[in-house]
Design a protein around this motif. Structure first.
Motif, short mmCIF file in Angstrom:
data_model
loop_
_atom_site.label_atom_id
_atom_site.label_comp_id
_atom_site.label_asym_id
_atom_site.label_seq_id
_atom_site.Cartn_x
_atom_site.Cartn_y
_atom_site.Cartn_z
N ASN A 53 0.84 -1.19 0.00
CA ASN A 53 0.00 0.00 0.00
C ASN A 53 0.88 1.26 0.00
N PRO A 54 0.69 2.19 -0.95
CA PRO A 54 1.57 3.36 -1.06
C PRO A 54 1.72 4.16 0.24
N PHE A 55 0.65 4.33 0.99
CA PHE A 55 0.73 5.09 2.25
C PHE A 55 1.62 4.37 3.26
N ASP A 56 1.64 3.04 3.19
CA ASP A 56 2.48 2.26 4.10
C ASP A 56 3.96 2.39 3.73
N GLU A 57 4.24 2.62 2.47
CA GLU A 57 5.62 2.90 2.05
C GLU A 57 6.12 4.16 2.74
N ASN A 58 5.25 5.16 2.82
CA ASN A 58 5.63 6.39 3.52
C ASN A 58 5.86 6.14 5.01
N ALA A 59 5.06 5.25 5.59
CA ALA A 59 5.22 4.93 7.00
C ALA A 59 6.57 4.26 7.26
N ILE A 60 6.93 3.29 6.42
CA ILE A 60 8.23 2.62 6.56
C ILE A 60 9.37 3.61 6.35
N GLU A 61 9.25 4.43 5.33
CA GLU A 61 10.30 5.40 5.03
C GLU A 61 10.54 6.34 6.21
N GLU A 62 9.46 6.80 6.84
CA GLU A 62 9.61 7.73 7.96
C GLU A 62 10.31 7.04 9.13
N ALA A 63 9.97 5.78 9.38
CA ALA A 63 10.61 5.05 10.47
C ALA A 63 12.10 4.86 10.18
N VAL A 64 12.44 4.57 8.93
CA VAL A 64 13.85 4.38 8.56
C VAL A 64 14.62 5.69 8.70
N ARG A 65 14.02 6.79 8.32
CA ARG A 65 14.69 8.09 8.46
C ARG A 65 14.91 8.43 9.93
N MET A 66 13.95 8.09 10.77
CA MET A 66 14.11 8.33 12.21
C MET A 66 15.23 7.45 12.78
N LYS A 67 15.39 6.26 12.22
CA LYS A 67 16.48 5.40 12.67
C LYS A 67 17.83 5.97 12.24
#
Length: 269
Positions: A53-67
């Protein structure tokens, strides 16, 4: 609960080393032309390309950037769905998540998995994994419900930041810019919290080949709703699914006066 009260106090004092739970969903790819099933109770999914799901890609990306900013120490990705949902989890692992959880729902019945059931599953996963933050996509492009984040936050009694287009951390809280009808709204939420990602939150990265290979070695825990003590019996029943009406072709007119005449003929003026 006593756990959540204690957890709120201890985590409100720091903003590093957080554990994040991210939800991802396997949906029909956005580029696929949707076809209604012959029984008009859903859409055709067999032999159709699926993706995250495209919105979930944004969720994963944000978590990775925070890491990458050392705010987060571990990213746990979870998906509810048929066996093929593991492919979606592997994609998230290749993007940078550390480990996965697959809550398996038998193939063919996953279409009946509704937001309330998903929220219950994630509430059980929160009790199990004890994350500081949950990030979900704003909505799934198959049902467009936009309900799971709000339901989950209510069940946990956690603050929520929905439709986030900007997320920044500091002073034991997250500042979130939300996209609303009137423009933009800035809010501050204390941890633990639940966030839903909008498409403008970031630009999701592509998984590189080396990371795809590494993702194959990362662990995915398998379980089912029953093992989590969750009842996913549907509360809503789909009565009928139909194609949208075919749009009629427009007429070209040479000038404004002809346009006004056409509008009068059709009773629009």
């Amino acid at each position: 609960s006593q756990y959540f009260q204690h957890y709120y106090i201890t985590n409100n004092l720091r903003m590093s080393g957080l554990r994040v739970l991210v939800g991802v969903k396997r949906v029909i790819d956005y580029a696929v032309k949707i076809r209604v099933r012959p029984d008009s109770l859903g859409v055709v999914t067999d032999g159709v390309k699926h993706s995250m799901n495209p919105f979930d890609e944004n969720a994963i990306e944000e978590a990775v950037r925070m890491k990458q900013k050392k705010i987060v120490k571990e990213i746990i990705v979870a998906s509810c769905g048929p066996p093929q949902a593991q492919e979606t989890i592997r994609t998230a692992l290749a993007m940078g998540a550390d480990r996965g959880i697959h809550v398996e729902v038998p193939a063919g019945t996953d279409a009946n998995l509704q937001p309330l059931g998903v929220a219950k599953i994630f509430a059980a996963l929160v009790e199990q994994e004890k994350p500081d933050l949950v990030i979900l996509g704003k909505q799934a492009i198959d049902d467009d419900a936009n309900q799971t984040t709000q339901l989950l936050a209510g069940m946990l009694d956690w603050p929520q930041g929905t439709m986030a287009s900007v997320v920044s951390a500091g002073d034991g809280a997250l500042t979130i810019t939300r996209e609303i009808d009137g423009g933009l709204e800035d809010i501050s939420v204390s941890l633990p919290a639940v966030i839903s990602a909008d498409l403008r939150l970031n630009e999701p990265r592509y998984a590189t080949l080396p990371n795809i290979m590494k993702a194959k070695k990362k662990k995915i825990a398998k379980m089912d709703p029953a093992s989590l003590g969750v009842d996913i019996t549907p509360r809503l029943k789909i009565l009928n699914v139909v194609d949208p009406p075919v749009r009629q072709a427009g007429d070209k007119v040479p000038d404004v006066s002809t346009l006004m005449e056409k509008l009068k003929e059709k009773g629009h003026l």
